[in-house]
Design a protein around this motif. Structure first.
Motif, short mmCIF file in Angstrom:
data_model
loop_
_atom_site.label_atom_id
_atom_site.label_comp_id
_atom_site.label_asym_id
_atom_site.label_seq_id
_atom_site.Cartn_x
_atom_site.Cartn_y
_atom_site.Cartn_z
N ALA A 45 0.83 -1.21 0.00
CA ALA A 45 0.00 0.00 0.00
C ALA A 45 0.87 1.26 0.00
N SER A 46 1.91 1.27 0.81
CA SER A 46 2.77 2.47 0.88
C SER A 46 3.48 2.70 -0.45
N MET A 47 3.86 1.62 -1.14
CA MET A 47 4.47 1.75 -2.47
C MET A 47 3.51 2.41 -3.45
N LEU A 48 2.27 1.93 -3.47
CA LEU A 48 1.27 2.47 -4.39
C LEU A 48 0.99 3.94 -4.10
N VAL A 49 0.80 4.27 -2.83
CA VAL A 49 0.49 5.65 -2.46
C VAL A 49 1.64 6.57 -2.84
N ALA A 50 2.88 6.12 -2.59
CA ALA A 50 4.04 6.94 -2.96
C ALA A 50 4.06 7.21 -4.47
N ARG A 51 3.81 6.16 -5.26
CA ARG A 51 3.80 6.33 -6.71
C ARG A 51 2.67 7.25 -7.15
N LEU A 52 1.49 7.09 -6.56
CA LEU A 52 0.35 7.93 -6.93
C LEU A 52 0.54 9.38 -6.50
N ASN A 53 1.34 9.59 -5.48
CA ASN A 53 1.65 10.96 -5.05
C ASN A 53 2.87 11.53 -5.76
N ASP A 54 3.32 10.81 -6.80
CA ASP A 54 4.49 11.23 -7.58
C ASP A 54 5.75 11.32 -6.74
N GLU A 55 5.82 10.47 -5.72
CA GLU A 55 7.01 10.39 -4.90
C GLU A 55 7.85 9.20 -5.37
N GLY A 56 9.11 9.25 -5.16
CA GLY A 56 9.96 8.15 -5.57
C GLY A 56 9.80 6.95 -4.64
N VAL A 57 9.82 5.74 -5.21
CA VAL A 57 9.81 4.51 -4.43
C VAL A 57 11.26 4.05 -4.31
N GLN A 58 11.83 4.16 -3.12
CA GLN A 58 13.26 3.90 -2.94
C GLN A 58 13.63 2.45 -3.22
N GLN A 59 12.71 1.54 -2.91
CA GLN A 59 13.02 0.12 -3.04
C GLN A 59 11.88 -0.58 -3.79
N PRO A 60 11.89 -0.54 -5.14
CA PRO A 60 10.79 -1.15 -5.90
C PRO A 60 10.70 -2.66 -5.74
N ILE A 61 11.81 -3.32 -5.36
CA ILE A 61 11.79 -4.74 -5.03
C ILE A 61 12.14 -4.87 -3.56
N CYS A 62 11.16 -5.26 -2.75
CA CYS A 62 11.34 -5.30 -1.30
C CYS A 62 11.25 -6.74 -0.79
N ASP A 63 12.36 -7.26 -0.30
CA ASP A 63 12.42 -8.61 0.25
C ASP A 63 12.27 -8.52 1.76
N LEU A 64 11.12 -8.96 2.28
CA LEU A 64 10.86 -8.89 3.71
C LEU A 64 11.43 -10.08 4.48
N GLY A 65 11.86 -11.10 3.77
CA GLY A 65 12.51 -12.23 4.41
C GLY A 65 11.58 -13.13 5.20
N TYR A 66 12.18 -14.04 5.98
CA TYR A 66 11.45 -15.06 6.75
C TYR A 66 12.37 -15.54 7.85
N CYS A 67 11.84 -16.32 8.77
CA CYS A 67 12.69 -16.99 9.77
C CYS A 67 11.95 -18.24 10.26
N ILE A 68 12.71 -19.19 10.80
CA ILE A 68 12.14 -20.41 11.34
C ILE A 68 11.78 -20.18 12.81
N ILE A 69 10.54 -20.47 13.17
CA ILE A 69 10.10 -20.41 14.56
C ILE A 69 10.01 -21.86 15.06
N GLU A 70 10.87 -22.22 15.99
CA GLU A 70 10.90 -23.60 16.51
C GLU A 70 9.95 -23.76 17.69
N ARG A 71 9.09 -24.78 17.60
CA ARG A 71 8.19 -25.10 18.71
C ARG A 71 8.18 -26.62 18.92
N GLU A 72 7.24 -27.09 19.73
CA GLU A 72 7.28 -28.47 20.20
C GLU A 72 7.02 -29.52 19.13
N SER A 73 6.42 -29.14 17.99
CA SER A 73 6.01 -30.14 17.00
C SER A 73 7.17 -30.77 16.25
N THR A 74 8.39 -30.21 16.42
CA THR A 74 9.55 -30.82 15.76
C THR A 74 10.64 -31.16 16.78
#
Length: 344
Positions: A315-344
């Motif tokens: 949403a913030s990317m779209l609003v920035a573009r529609l407001n004619d503002e630059g999108v600093q990071q057009p490809i945004c990798d938010l990543g992931y992580c493993i959450i360890e719990r009792e099932s393994t």
């Protein structure tokens, strides 16, 4: 018999006429331009005048003609989002992130679901473009050639989500599904599991996670994982049903990686019903770290991603573009992580 004219009404009814902007202006003692500013650019109106006009809008039940305003400004202030399904919490968080951010910027959200069909996505894209939406949010990076052509000629900002590619249509926010699957494979191997299964459909993102799991095991010269295929869109019941299939057809499997937490939770419930020990007999791992993951017994190990953040960032990317503002990071990798719990 006398026929009713268009202006006549049945006995006991009251003629109804839509309240107009001019009606509000007369009642509030302001110009219709002031009413328009209160609706479209309230920051340009004094607080006292804005409060008075808003009070009359509310009391008179005036509903602005957004289409007329959009034609005048070439903006509709409507963003469309297309997701595989609206009945799954894994995408509901993305929709919530989109909606919260867009409403704060005074945009409205239209929603469509494809049921994992490329043809349905194409039809929705064409319908939304035809309704002159200001921007589009898509799920995934694989689309039909016709969809890509429609988006290319539409000239509106587009954000793809839930995946990564170096060649997005326009902008992109997501994570690497293949790497996430490989990370889970590496984790389960380190925990001592050697015979694994992937449980999911054949959608591109699920298949990327399966491919990552397989690559992790092949790198260790371990046995290839089996793919237990389920119908896309199935949830708890599918997870429960999978346990029986694993025991009957693949008794050697000692760990199962599910394409989402809801299916994994269904499997955990079935294991509990059968008296099957988790993780001693069968380890279970999910995906997305949904609200259900820590609540089942045993609590689920999972890959954590943030669907809500995906939506808010898109949403913030779209609003920035529609407001004619630059999108600093057009490809945004938010990543992931493993959450360890009792099932393994």
């Amino acid at each position: 018999m006398k026929r009713k004219t268009a202006t006549e009404t049945s006995p006991g009814t009251v003629p109804v006429r839509a309240i107009t902007k001019e009606d509000v202006a007369r009642a509030a003692g302001v110009s219709h331009i002031t009413v328009s500013r209160v609706i479209n650019t309230p920051e340009k109106v004094s607080p006292a005048t804005r409060a008075k006009v808003e009070a009359f809008i509310a009391s008179m039940g005036y509903i602005p003609n957004l289409l007329a305003g959009g034609l005048a400004s070439r903006r509709t202030r409507i963003i469309a989002a297309i997701v595989p399904t609206i009945s799954h919490s894994i995408f509901a968080e993305t929709v919530r992130g989109l909606s919260e951010h867009l409403s704060g910027e005074r945009y409205q959200l239209l929603l469509g679901q494809t049921n994992y069909s490329e043809d349905a996505e194409t039809a929705l894209v064409e319908a939304f473009i035809g309704r002159r939406v200001d921007g589009l949010v898509l799920t995934g990076v694989q689309h039909s050639a016709r969809t890509r052509q429609r988006l290319k000629t539409a000239g509106i900002p587009v954000v793809e989500t839930w995946d990564l590619t170096q060649r997005p249509i326009d902008m992109l926010v997501g994570f690497d599904n293949h790497d996430a699957g490989r990370a889970m494979g590496d984790y389960l191997y380190r925990k001592g599991y050697r015979q694994m299964a992937f449980v999911g459909g054949e959608d591109p993102r699920g298949m990327a996670r399966f491919s990552g799991l397989r690559d992790a095991l092949l790198a260790q010269q371990a046995a290839e994982p089996v793919h237990i295929k389920i119908a896309l869109g199935s949830f708890l019941h599918a997870g429960r049903e999978v346990v029986g299939r694993l025991l009957a057809d693949h008794p050697q499997v000692d760990a199962a990686f599910f394409s989402n937490d809801v299916i994994a939770a269904g499997a955990a419930m079935e294991c509990l019903r059968r008296g099957l020990q988790v993780p001693q007999r069968l380890a279970l791992a999910g995906f997305a770290n949904l609200e259900i993951a820590p609540e089942v017994m045993p609590a689920l190990t999972t890959v954590q991603i943030s669907g809500h953040q995906i939506g808010a960032t898109a949403a913030s990317m779209l609003v920035a573009r529609l407001n004619d503002e630059g999108v600093q990071q057009p490809i945004c990798d938010l990543g992931y992580c493993i959450i360890e719990r009792e099932s393994t």
